[in-house]
Design a protein around this motif. Structure first.
Motif, short mmCIF file in Angstrom:
data_model
loop_
_atom_site.label_atom_id
_atom_site.label_comp_id
_atom_site.label_asym_id
_atom_site.label_seq_id
_atom_site.Cartn_x
_atom_site.Cartn_y
_atom_site.Cartn_z
N UNK A 7 0.80 -1.21 0.00
CA UNK A 7 0.00 0.00 0.00
C UNK A 7 0.85 1.28 0.00
N UNK A 8 2.16 1.14 0.29
CA UNK A 8 3.04 2.31 0.22
C UNK A 8 3.58 2.40 -1.22
N UNK A 9 3.33 3.49 -1.92
CA UNK A 9 3.84 3.63 -3.29
C UNK A 9 5.36 3.45 -3.32
N UNK A 10 5.87 2.75 -4.31
CA UNK A 10 7.30 2.43 -4.37
C UNK A 10 8.18 3.67 -4.37
N UNK A 11 7.69 4.77 -4.91
CA UNK A 11 8.50 5.99 -4.93
C UNK A 11 8.70 6.56 -3.52
N UNK A 12 7.91 6.13 -2.56
CA UNK A 12 8.02 6.60 -1.18
C UNK A 12 8.78 5.63 -0.27
N UNK A 13 9.18 4.48 -0.80
CA UNK A 13 9.79 3.45 0.05
C UNK A 13 11.02 3.94 0.79
N UNK A 18 13.42 5.53 5.92
CA UNK A 18 14.22 6.45 6.73
C UNK A 18 13.40 6.99 7.91
N UNK A 19 12.18 7.40 7.65
CA UNK A 19 11.32 7.93 8.71
C UNK A 19 11.02 6.84 9.74
N UNK A 20 10.67 5.65 9.29
CA UNK A 20 10.37 4.55 10.21
C UNK A 20 11.58 4.18 11.06
N UNK A 21 12.75 4.13 10.44
CA UNK A 21 13.97 3.83 11.20
C UNK A 21 14.26 4.91 12.24
N UNK A 22 14.12 6.16 11.83
CA UNK A 22 14.37 7.27 12.77
C UNK A 22 13.40 7.21 13.95
N UNK A 82 4.25 -1.07 22.34
CA UNK A 82 3.26 -1.28 21.28
C UNK A 82 3.51 -0.35 20.10
N UNK A 83 3.92 0.88 20.36
CA UNK A 83 4.29 1.78 19.26
C UNK A 83 5.60 1.33 18.63
N UNK A 88 9.24 -0.89 14.30
CA UNK A 88 10.30 -1.79 13.85
C UNK A 88 9.77 -2.81 12.85
N UNK A 89 8.53 -3.25 13.03
CA UNK A 89 7.97 -4.22 12.09
C UNK A 89 7.84 -3.61 10.69
N UNK A 90 7.34 -2.39 10.62
CA UNK A 90 7.19 -1.74 9.32
C UNK A 90 8.54 -1.45 8.68
N UNK A 91 9.50 -0.97 9.48
CA UNK A 91 10.83 -0.66 8.93
C UNK A 91 11.51 -1.93 8.41
N UNK A 92 11.50 -2.99 9.21
CA UNK A 92 12.15 -4.23 8.78
C UNK A 92 11.42 -4.88 7.61
N UNK A 93 10.12 -4.82 7.62
CA UNK A 93 9.35 -5.38 6.52
C UNK A 93 9.66 -4.64 5.22
#
Length: 182
Positions: A7-13, A18-22, A82-83, A88-93
């Motif tokens: 669901x995340x457009x590839x141009x935003x990956x 970077x945002x998820x990791x930060x 929980x947050x 981490x799940x989204x970033x690693x995925x």
């Protein structure tokens, strides 16, 4: 099979990664600060000792060593987790799914591996629930077993993801080297 973040457009990956990791690293710093009071001579591993307690007696002994204030820090840490588990799940995925574009035969393995952090996060959420039940007075051996087993499986899955990411990064370097040396 599709990766979980289709669901995340590839141009935003890249930006999303970077945002998820930060955000995940920021939460990790906050959680380390919250968990610091849980570390003592009696409980040298802090919250990890609580997650991996081998019995109800061990779990209760940890809570007694923490006292009321420590139990409040543990509860706050579980809430923050929980947050953190979502981040981490989204970033690693996302990291796993990005390697689908590198190397021959990487696609299916990469997509399959992108689901593993999601599974780890679900186990982490169940582990947190079991630990919260224990913290809030539901004294049952079953919650200790659920927490420990979920924690062990979570750690195993996250180790698998780490190994895969190292492998995939090596494959990416290999592909780039062929192009460069080509």
């Amino acid at each position: 099979m599709l990766h979980p973040l289709i669901w995340i457009p590839s141009r935003w990956h890249t930006r999303a990664f970077i945002v998820l990791c930060a955000l995940a690293l920021g939460m990790l710093v906050i959680m380390r600060w919250v968990h610091q009071p849980l570390i003592s001579d009696a409980v040298p591993g802090g919250i990890i000792d609580f997650e991996l307690a081998a019995s109800l007696d061990a779990s209760l002994a940890i809570q007694v060593a923490w006292g009321e204030k420590g139990r409040m820090y543990a509860a706050l840490g579980l809430g923050l987790d929980y947050l953190y588990l979502l981040l981490y799940a989204l970033a690693l995925s996302l990291a796993c799914s990005r390697f689908a574009y590198w190397g021959e035969g990487q696609g299916r393995l990469s997509v399959a591996m992108s689901w593993v952090p999601i599974a780890a996060a679900l186990l982490d959420a169940l582990e947190n629930y079991a630990l919260a039940r224990l913290l809030f007075g539901e004294v049952r051996e079953g919650w200790v077993i659920v927490a420990r087993d979920c924690a062990l499986l979570k750690f195993a899955l996250l180790a698998l993801v780490a190994l895969y990411l190292l492998y995939a990064a090596a494959q990416m370097v290999k592909v780039r080297w062929r192009v460069f040396a080509g």
